[in-house]
Design a protein around this motif. Sequence first.
Motif, PDB file in Angstrom:
ATOM      1  N   VAL A  42       9.948   9.678   3.847  1.00 41.16           N
ATOM      2  CA  VAL A  42       9.060   9.881   2.695  1.00 41.16           C
ATOM      3  C   VAL A  42       9.873  10.266   1.466  1.00 41.16           C
ATOM      4  CG1 VAL A  42       7.253  11.353   1.737  1.00 41.16           C
ATOM      5  CG2 VAL A  42       7.009  10.438   4.051  1.00 41.16           C
ATOM      6  N   ARG A  43      10.822  11.177   1.629  1.00 39.65           N
ATOM      7  CA  ARG A  43      11.631  11.597   0.486  1.00 39.65           C
ATOM      8  C   ARG A  43      12.445  10.431  -0.074  1.00 39.65           C
ATOM      9  NH1 ARG A  43      12.004  16.081   3.925  1.00 39.65           N
ATOM     10  NH2 ARG A  43      14.026  15.444   4.778  1.00 39.65           N
ATOM     11  N   SER A  44      13.023   9.623   0.777  1.00 41.17           N
ATOM     12  CA  SER A  44      13.789   8.461   0.306  1.00 41.17           C
ATOM     13  C   SER A  44      12.893   7.462  -0.396  1.00 41.17           C
ATOM     14  CB  SER A  44      14.498   7.788   1.490  1.00 41.17           C
ATOM     15  OG  SER A  44      15.547   8.587   1.994  1.00 41.17           O
ATOM     16  N   ARG A  45      11.720   7.235   0.168  1.00 44.72           N
ATOM     17  CA  ARG A  45      10.801   6.256  -0.423  1.00 44.72           C
ATOM     18  C   ARG A  45      10.357   6.705  -1.814  1.00 44.72           C
ATOM     19  NH1 ARG A  45       7.268   6.612   3.166  1.00 44.72           N
ATOM     20  NH2 ARG A  45       8.400   5.219   4.584  1.00 44.72           N
ATOM     21  N   LEU A  63       2.088   6.054  -8.458  1.00 45.49           N
ATOM     22  CA  LEU A  63       2.812   4.794  -8.546  1.00 45.49           C
ATOM     23  C   LEU A  63       1.875   3.672  -8.128  1.00 45.49           C
ATOM     24  CD1 LEU A  63       6.185   5.813  -6.871  1.00 45.49           C
ATOM     25  CD2 LEU A  63       5.718   5.577  -9.301  1.00 45.49           C
ATOM     26  N   VAL A  64       1.938   2.548  -8.823  1.00 50.03           N
ATOM     27  CA  VAL A  64       1.085   1.409  -8.501  1.00 50.03           C
ATOM     28  C   VAL A  64       1.896   0.135  -8.564  1.00 50.03           C
ATOM     29  CG1 VAL A  64      -1.026   2.518  -9.342  1.00 50.03           C
ATOM     30  CG2 VAL A  64       0.340   1.095 -10.902  1.00 50.03           C
ATOM     31  N   LEU A  65       1.382  -0.893  -7.914  1.00 46.36           N
ATOM     32  CA  LEU A  65       1.986  -2.204  -7.951  1.00 46.36           C
ATOM     33  C   LEU A  65       1.794  -2.789  -9.343  1.00 46.36           C
ATOM     34  CD1 LEU A  65       3.356  -4.394  -6.105  1.00 46.36           C
ATOM     35  CD2 LEU A  65       1.051  -5.328  -5.767  1.00 46.36           C
ATOM     36  N   GLY A  66       2.897  -3.191  -9.974  1.00 44.77           N
ATOM     37  CA  GLY A  66       2.823  -3.720 -11.323  1.00 44.77           C
ATOM     38  C   GLY A  66       2.169  -5.069 -11.381  1.00 44.77           C
ATOM     39  N   VAL A 116       0.826  -1.212   0.000  1.00 41.69           N
ATOM     40  CA  VAL A 116       0.000   0.000   0.000  1.00 41.69           C
ATOM     41  C   VAL A 116       0.857   1.258   0.000  1.00 41.69           C
ATOM     42  CG1 VAL A 116      -1.998  -1.065   1.108  1.00 41.69           C
ATOM     43  CG2 VAL A 116      -0.207  -0.040   2.525  1.00 41.69           C
ATOM     44  N   GLN A 117       2.103   1.134   0.444  1.00 46.52           N
ATOM     45  CA  GLN A 117       2.986   2.306   0.473  1.00 46.52           C
ATOM     46  C   GLN A 117       3.536   2.655  -0.905  1.00 46.52           C
ATOM     47  OE1 GLN A 117       5.187   0.494   3.962  1.00 46.52           O
ATOM     48  NE2 GLN A 117       5.422   2.677   4.458  1.00 46.52           N
ATOM     49  N   ILE A 118       3.316   1.809  -1.895  1.00 45.47           N
ATOM     50  CA  ILE A 118       3.722   2.156  -3.263  1.00 45.47           C
ATOM     51  C   ILE A 118       2.843   3.283  -3.785  1.00 45.47           C
ATOM     52  CG2 ILE A 118       3.879   1.312  -5.632  1.00 45.47           C
ATOM     53  CD1 ILE A 118       4.587  -1.447  -4.469  1.00 45.47           C
ATOM     54  N   ALA A 119       1.538   3.138  -3.663  1.00 48.39           N
ATOM     55  CA  ALA A 119       0.616   4.192  -4.096  1.00 48.39           C
ATOM     56  C   ALA A 119       0.529   5.325  -3.081  1.00 48.39           C
ATOM     57  CB  ALA A 119      -0.772   3.603  -4.337  1.00 48.39           C
TER      58      ALA A 119
END
Length: 297
Positions: A256-259, A293-296, A237-240
């Motif tokens: 957050v910036r690194s992610r 961004l989404v999970l591929g 869930v942290q991808i989106a």
Amino acid sequence: MTEDNTQTLMIGDVEVVRVVEWQQPFVPARTLVPDLAPEVWQDNRDVLAPDHWDPESDHVVVALQTWVLRSAGRTVLVDTGVGNGRERPGNPLFHMSQGDLPGRLARAGVRPEEVDVVVNTHIHGDHVGWNTHDVEGSWQPLFPNASYLLPAADDFHFGPENHYGGGLQPDDRLTYEDSIAPVHRAGLATLWDGTHRVDEHLTLESAPGHTPGSSVLRVASGGERAVFVGDLMHSPVQIAHPECNSCFCLDPGQAVRSRRRVLERAADEGELVIPAHFGGSGVAEVRRAGDTLVLGK
């Protein structure tokens, strides 16, 4: 996944073996990712359950695992789990736990003396525990011929110079004393900062926020790419929602910036993302969908 909880994939010429100690529901979703609304988990139920989230208990499913990389003729471990017999009063799940990473590594064809490099993505107790083992009442390096690559910023923060993480978590001192200090005493520790080239295929890069020295390991070989992101994220869930940190991130804004930076590069350059604690296959593909961004697939 085999009965020994190992699986293998190739990234160009680099062989990657996943060695899982356990995989299970860990803590409630809102405890692990406090800023993420409950409906986000339900809205993504088809992606998250059952490998990453248990809807019945509302607990996030995580894995405790070590990655073995065979690269440029050497054997490299990425993170070493919790270890055995560790005093961790702040975490009942890890306190005096009894795992069998050496046995699982042996079944994957890896003996401790054959390990050339140990990468600790950061210095938290569930990433450095098997750095050492108990030898007649003394903690000694488990991998006697390895160079242990430790982020310098974490070594300072969690070590005695910074009073073991400022003394905020008693487990930090215990972790450093039983899993890091013995590696230093044995002369096996290599501290690094910024970037560090491991070999022709592997490069470490600072990605601070989760901890001061939190890092990622990039793999590039034969036109294929992957990035081991440690605890940069704990759930798909942290991808989106890269703006949402885990409860364990020490510097939320920097995390957050690194992610964002690491995930956006993964989407743009086709890097396979390999977090430390993902369940299921343990890996994720990230792509862009407009500005998100989404999970591929």
